[in-house]
Design a protein around this motif. Structure first.
Motif, PDB file in Angstrom:
ATOM      1  N   SER A  85     102.381  27.301  13.044  1.00  0.00           N
ATOM      2  CA  SER A  85     103.816  27.460  12.860  1.00  0.00           C
ATOM      3  C   SER A  85     104.291  28.801  13.424  1.00  0.00           C
ATOM      4  O   SER A  85     104.089  29.078  14.607  1.00  0.00           O
ATOM      5  CB  SER A  85     104.166  27.303  11.374  1.00  0.00           C
ATOM      6  OG  SER A  85     105.543  27.091  11.190  1.00  0.00           O
TER       7      SER A  85
ATOM      8  N   GLY B  21     101.338  22.958  15.136  1.00  0.00           N
ATOM      9  CA  GLY B  21     102.730  22.862  14.708  1.00  0.00           C
ATOM     10  C   GLY B  21     103.529  24.095  15.072  1.00  0.00           C
ATOM     11  O   GLY B  21     104.230  24.654  14.225  1.00  0.00           O
TER      12      GLY B  21
ATOM     13  N   TYR C 235      99.686  18.841  16.862  1.00  0.00           N
ATOM     14  CA  TYR C 235     100.803  18.479  15.993  1.00  0.00           C
ATOM     15  C   TYR C 235     100.414  17.306  15.098  1.00  0.00           C
ATOM     16  O   TYR C 235      99.517  16.527  15.428  1.00  0.00           O
ATOM     17  CB  TYR C 235     102.011  18.019  16.813  1.00  0.00           C
ATOM     18  CG  TYR C 235     102.722  19.062  17.631  1.00  0.00           C
ATOM     19  CD1 TYR C 235     103.781  19.791  17.101  1.00  0.00           C
ATOM     20  CD2 TYR C 235     102.383  19.265  18.971  1.00  0.00           C
ATOM     21  CE1 TYR C 235     104.480  20.717  17.873  1.00  0.00           C
ATOM     22  CE2 TYR C 235     103.074  20.190  19.755  1.00  0.00           C
ATOM     23  CZ  TYR C 235     104.123  20.911  19.198  1.00  0.00           C
ATOM     24  OH  TYR C 235     104.806  21.818  19.970  1.00  0.00           O
TER      25      TYR C 235
ATOM     26  N   ASP D  27     105.672  15.983  12.571  1.00  0.00           N
ATOM     27  CA  ASP D  27     105.963  17.413  12.502  1.00  0.00           C
ATOM     28  C   ASP D  27     107.424  17.677  12.859  1.00  0.00           C
ATOM     29  O   ASP D  27     107.913  17.243  13.908  1.00  0.00           O
ATOM     30  CB  ASP D  27     105.055  18.171  13.477  1.00  0.00           C
ATOM     31  CG  ASP D  27     105.006  19.663  13.193  1.00  0.00           C
ATOM     32  OD1 ASP D  27     106.029  20.232  12.771  1.00  0.00           O
ATOM     33  OD2 ASP D  27     103.937  20.256  13.396  1.00  0.00           O
TER      34      ASP D  27
ATOM     35  N   HIS E  15     103.645  18.642   9.328  1.00  0.00           N
ATOM     36  CA  HIS E  15     103.634  20.013   9.830  1.00  0.00           C
ATOM     37  C   HIS E  15     102.320  20.747   9.538  1.00  0.00           C
ATOM     38  O   HIS E  15     102.066  21.793  10.126  1.00  0.00           O
ATOM     39  CB  HIS E  15     104.805  20.784   9.225  1.00  0.00           C
ATOM     40  CG  HIS E  15     104.986  22.164   9.788  1.00  0.00           C
ATOM     41  ND1 HIS E  15     105.057  22.411  11.144  1.00  0.00           N
ATOM     42  CD2 HIS E  15     105.096  23.378   9.182  1.00  0.00           C
ATOM     43  CE1 HIS E  15     105.215  23.715  11.353  1.00  0.00           C
ATOM     44  NE2 HIS E  15     105.243  24.317  10.185  1.00  0.00           N
TER      45      HIS E  15
END
Length: 338
Positions: free
Chosen positions: A133, A157, A278, A282, A314
């Protein structure tokens, strides 16, 4: 104590050694980067570094720690290091937080990771690097600045891959009154952790437990002991004194959109293999990473790939830990050749 209890539980009966370290970054008080090292005696293999996303700590990799430590491709893998961001997770909280803009916020994290690398792996230390992330923004910019240290870059992600369409974004942020309120507080630097820290004591633990049960069981039901230990650990992380969580509005625009997209950064990494991972659901839009890889391949790159894992969102490393860990192990095996 909460982190130690979680690790003891996850690695019980595995015959795996682990240790934690607080690595000084500067002379400032409490400016240390916290990390967990698993299989620390396996110095002959490839080092793997995992970096969490926003409002998390390394404990979010609870489904992967034991599997990576005992993986069938263990021969190509060395130590696994789970590194908390500087000023976040279980790392120290230097005050005041110095970053005033996007570049300073990124540099704060990048130099924290570099100080950790030199101290823990040595001046010539190289490793496979995964960021999740917002951690992918850190990992990408670290690789841009220190490409020789990274054997393979993996982005799970990733946030901020592509700049949003200006017209669509303008429509989004002004859509309703609540959207405008959200944008106001985001731009003012308010973070979820700030809100949690002022709520009555019982609310946050209950919310975190609900979140773990609702979002972190995709890889299979968790037993009550694991739920308790993960929830307790995560609660402790979000309630710790604020510091680099203030980076959120400096690095990302409201609704998690890029200020400076990392897609061009990744495409500019000419000698570093890159892998996007991913979950198919996501919210960070898998198509963005797939597009980056397609452009890299069209330009002649053979060391870029994208994986979109089924039945995952995610947190693909939680929802599909076996698939995810196999991708990491393969990256370590190929990384050993670089």
């Amino acid at each position: 104590a909460r982190e130690a209890a979680l690790l003891e539980h996850l690695l019980a009966g595995k015959g795996v050694k682990w240790s934690t370290h607080d690595t000084p970054v500067s002379d400032a008080a409490d400016d240390v980067v916290h990390s967990i090292t698993v299989n620390g005696e396996h110095k002959e293999g490839v080092d793997l570094v995992l970096m969490h996303g926003f409002a998390n700590g390394g404990g979010c990799f609870f489904r992967n720690i034991a599997n990576l430590a005992t993986h069938e491709k263990r021969g190509g893998m060395g130590r696994t290091h789970i590194v908390d961001w500087r000023g976040a997770g279980m790392s120290g909280r230097p005050a005041p937080y110095p970053a005033k803009n996007e570049q300073e916020a990124i540099d704060f994290f990048v130099e924290g990771l570099e100080a950790w690398r030199v101290a823990r792996l040595g001046p010539e230390g190289r490793f496979v690097l995964l960021g999740h992330s917002l951690g992918s923004v850190i990992a990408s910019n670290y690789t841009k600045k220190y490409p020789k240290h990274v054997r393979h870059l993996l982005l799970a992600g990733p946030a901020g891959v592509k700049r949003p369409d200006d017209a669509k974004y303008a429509s989004l942020v002004t859509r309703t009154f609540m959207h405008r309120v959200f944008v106001y507080f985001w731009e003012a630097g308010v973070t979820p952790q700030m809100v949690f820290r002022v709520l009555p004591g019982r609310i946050v633990p209950r919310f975190v437990r609900w979140y773990v049960l609702a979002r972190w069981q995709g890889g299979g039901p968790l037993d009550e002991r694991t739920v308790h230990l993960v929830s307790t650990y995560a609660t402790g992380v979000v309630l710790m004194r604020g510091c680099s969580d203030s980076c959120l509005s400096r690095i990302l625009r409201p609704f998690g959109m890029a200020r400076t997209p990392i897609g061009p950064v990744v495409e500019g990494l000419k000698d570093t293999p890159v892998t996007f991972i991913y979950g198919e659901r996501d919210w960070m839009t898998p198509a963005n990473g797939v597009e980056v890889v397609a452009r890299m391949k069209a330009a002649g790159r053979k060391d870029a790939e994208a994986h979109v894992l089924p039945n995952a969102a995610h947190y693909p490393f939680i929802d599909q830990p076996v698939m995810f860990d196999n991708i990491l192990a393969a990256a370590c095996v190929t990384g050993a050749k670089r």
